[in-house]
Design an enzyme around this catalytic site. Sequence first.
Site, PDB file in Angstrom:
ATOM      1  N   VAL A   1      -1.304  -1.801   9.908  1.00  0.00           N
ATOM      2  CA  VAL A   1      -0.400  -0.815  10.502  1.00  0.00           C
ATOM      3  C   VAL A   1      -1.147   0.493  10.766  1.00  0.00           C
ATOM      4  O   VAL A   1      -0.991   1.115  11.823  1.00  0.00           O
ATOM      5  CB  VAL A   1       0.822  -0.575   9.587  1.00  0.00           C
ATOM      6  CG1 VAL A   1       1.654   0.600  10.090  1.00  0.00           C
ATOM      7  CG2 VAL A   1       1.694  -1.827   9.521  1.00  0.00           C
TER       8      VAL A   1
ATOM      9  N   GLU B   1      -6.132  -9.124   0.466  1.00  0.00           N
ATOM     10  CA  GLU B   1      -5.125  -8.399  -0.311  1.00  0.00           C
ATOM     11  C   GLU B   1      -3.868  -9.253  -0.448  1.00  0.00           C
ATOM     12  O   GLU B   1      -3.345  -9.773   0.542  1.00  0.00           O
ATOM     13  CB  GLU B   1      -4.783  -7.067   0.356  1.00  0.00           C
ATOM     14  CG  GLU B   1      -3.832  -6.224  -0.477  1.00  0.00           C
ATOM     15  CD  GLU B   1      -3.499  -4.893   0.165  1.00  0.00           C
ATOM     16  OE1 GLU B   1      -3.469  -3.884  -0.552  1.00  0.00           O
ATOM     17  OE2 GLU B   1      -3.266  -4.871   1.387  1.00  0.00           O
TER      18      GLU B   1
ATOM     19  N   CYS C   1      -1.432  -0.354  -4.949  1.00  0.00           N
ATOM     20  CA  CYS C   1      -2.658  -0.386  -4.143  1.00  0.00           C
ATOM     21  C   CYS C   1      -3.879  -0.526  -5.033  1.00  0.00           C
ATOM     22  O   CYS C   1      -4.909  -1.041  -4.609  1.00  0.00           O
ATOM     23  CB  CYS C   1      -2.765   0.883  -3.310  1.00  0.00           C
ATOM     24  SG  CYS C   1      -1.366   1.180  -2.212  1.00  0.00           S
TER      25      CYS C   1
ATOM     26  N   GLU D   1      -3.872   6.226   3.324  1.00  0.00           N
ATOM     27  CA  GLU D   1      -4.327   5.389   2.209  1.00  0.00           C
ATOM     28  C   GLU D   1      -3.729   4.018   2.442  1.00  0.00           C
ATOM     29  O   GLU D   1      -2.514   3.881   2.611  1.00  0.00           O
ATOM     30  CB  GLU D   1      -3.884   5.983   0.874  1.00  0.00           C
ATOM     31  CG  GLU D   1      -4.501   5.283  -0.327  1.00  0.00           C
ATOM     32  CD  GLU D   1      -3.543   4.328  -0.994  1.00  0.00           C
ATOM     33  OE1 GLU D   1      -3.799   3.101  -0.920  1.00  0.00           O
ATOM     34  OE2 GLU D   1      -2.554   4.778  -1.570  1.00  0.00           O
TER      35      GLU D   1
ATOM     36  N   THR E   1      -3.370  -1.752   5.966  1.00  0.00           N
ATOM     37  CA  THR E   1      -4.501  -1.426   6.834  1.00  0.00           C
ATOM     38  C   THR E   1      -4.190  -1.749   8.289  1.00  0.00           C
ATOM     39  O   THR E   1      -4.539  -0.972   9.191  1.00  0.00           O
ATOM     40  CB  THR E   1      -5.751  -2.203   6.372  1.00  0.00           C
ATOM     41  OG1 THR E   1      -6.028  -1.858   5.008  1.00  0.00           O
ATOM     42  CG2 THR E   1      -6.955  -1.879   7.231  1.00  0.00           C
TER      43      THR E   1
END
Length: 544
Positions: free
Chosen positions: A272, A426, A330, A296, A270
């Site tokens: 980047v 995450e 993911c 994504e 996210t």
Amino acid sequence: MTDVLAARRRVPPPQNDPNLSYRPGSPERAELKARLAAMAGEQIDIPLIIGGKEIRSGNTGTVVMPHAHGHVLATWHKATTEHVKQAIQAALEARREWASWPFEDRAAIFLRAAELLTTTWRQTLNAATMLGQSKTSYQAEIDAASELVDFWRFNPYFAQELMADQPVSSHGFWNQVDYRPLEGFVYAITPFNFTAIGGNLSGAPALMGCTVVWKPAPTSLLANYYTYKLLEAAGLPAGVINFVPGDPVEISNTVLDHPELGGVHFTGSTGVFNGIWQRIGANLGKYRGYPRIVGETGGKDFIVMHPSADPQEVAVAAVRGAFEFQGQKCSAASRMYVPRSHWNSVRDRMVGMMQGIRMGDVRDFRNFMGAVIDQKAFTKISGYVEDAKKNARVVQGGGCHGGEGYFIEPTLVETADPGYRLLCEEIFGPVLTVHVYDDAKWSDTLKVVDQTSPYALTGSVFARDRAAIREASTTLRNAAGNFYINDKPTGAVVAQQPFGGSRASGTNDKAGSKMNLLRWVSPRTIKETFAPPTDYTYPFMAEE
């Protein structure tokens, strides 16, 4: 404008590629074992490929086995800023012809690539994925073989359906839509964890007539290089996709500042992606148009169990969903909510399974898990495990062994704090954190699940009570782009569960569907009048 008429010709009806089993004694197992042995004994040289030409910069890195990080598989050449500029120019030059090709000719290349992958190239891509990314044979099979085959077969079918969507016409005129490829070039940035993502993020825009600068992750270069060579063998013209590994900051700075940037196709973190979006926003005055941004990103994917659910089903889903491919998906389950009445049963079943999990070199097919991808990932995940040992309870696992390979044991954590960082952040590793809730607080817990994480990628609910399923589906409607009922939150299949999430998980443009392909075209509406009027006046203007 040839694509307007493409719907007259039909691509072969696609079907999902069946996964091979690799059972003992099967021919595919013997073939894969032989290919693994051969490729492990090689050390290949991976060049840049720009305009169809191989370029060696001399500034090199290495590809190693994550499960045996002293074993070098390949040397790869890093692009300089000048190489990136050459790749952009090659893409722009190739576009002049490629964008004018009839759709069926572009589609034929990807359909041929799919056929090659199901046959002579299958075990090359599987072995490269196993050795370079530490996937088991089954995880490689569903990724590098079947999913990539599905992308290359279903995308032409979806594109054909898209282009068949034409407006209404009437007597005297004909309305059409010309699905033009984006002007400029597309920048594809692909991650380490799925070989198929590399083939799709570069391939989907190319199928629609765009040309591409592809920056693969250094840790997936072996499989990505063979993916490019497979497309080349299928007849992909020079310059349509340009293979440019290297420093991500240097490459992105050059690409994102170029006035001909037409779009970005991204899978990664996210942070980047946010940086890319900000850079594009700051550069809007430079571009010919508004670049399409498709991404994504991260996930904090959940399993939530209702008191009516079956503990064995939940335990199996959690073990598979959290620990297959070391949690480096993911979509991998990384947080779970279990009612107090079932926690002991679910916990004990999971612990029993986890104690039986073998972890090691993926060439030993008895192993359920391999290693995490590199030292950086190992250090990050180990840090979360150490935090859990201090601030929560490690129920099972917790071992981190980096000597020979980057091995982290499947780890189950229990916390009483629903805001604990391992439930919010995450991790991208084999760590599943459980919050045990009071059975009477089912509705409140659903709200906690929805509000705890900024992400909204995947999630699952387990229940036999249909009213509970309805409530979870409603409360969690925006918490996951891929929502599973009585199943683990991983394993999306092309054309069956188009993949993508929203909130901090990306733009939700659903890879493996028409929705994604629409992003790589800029429709032109055409009205042709067969009998133009010759008098400027209208009937209402006549005298009384």
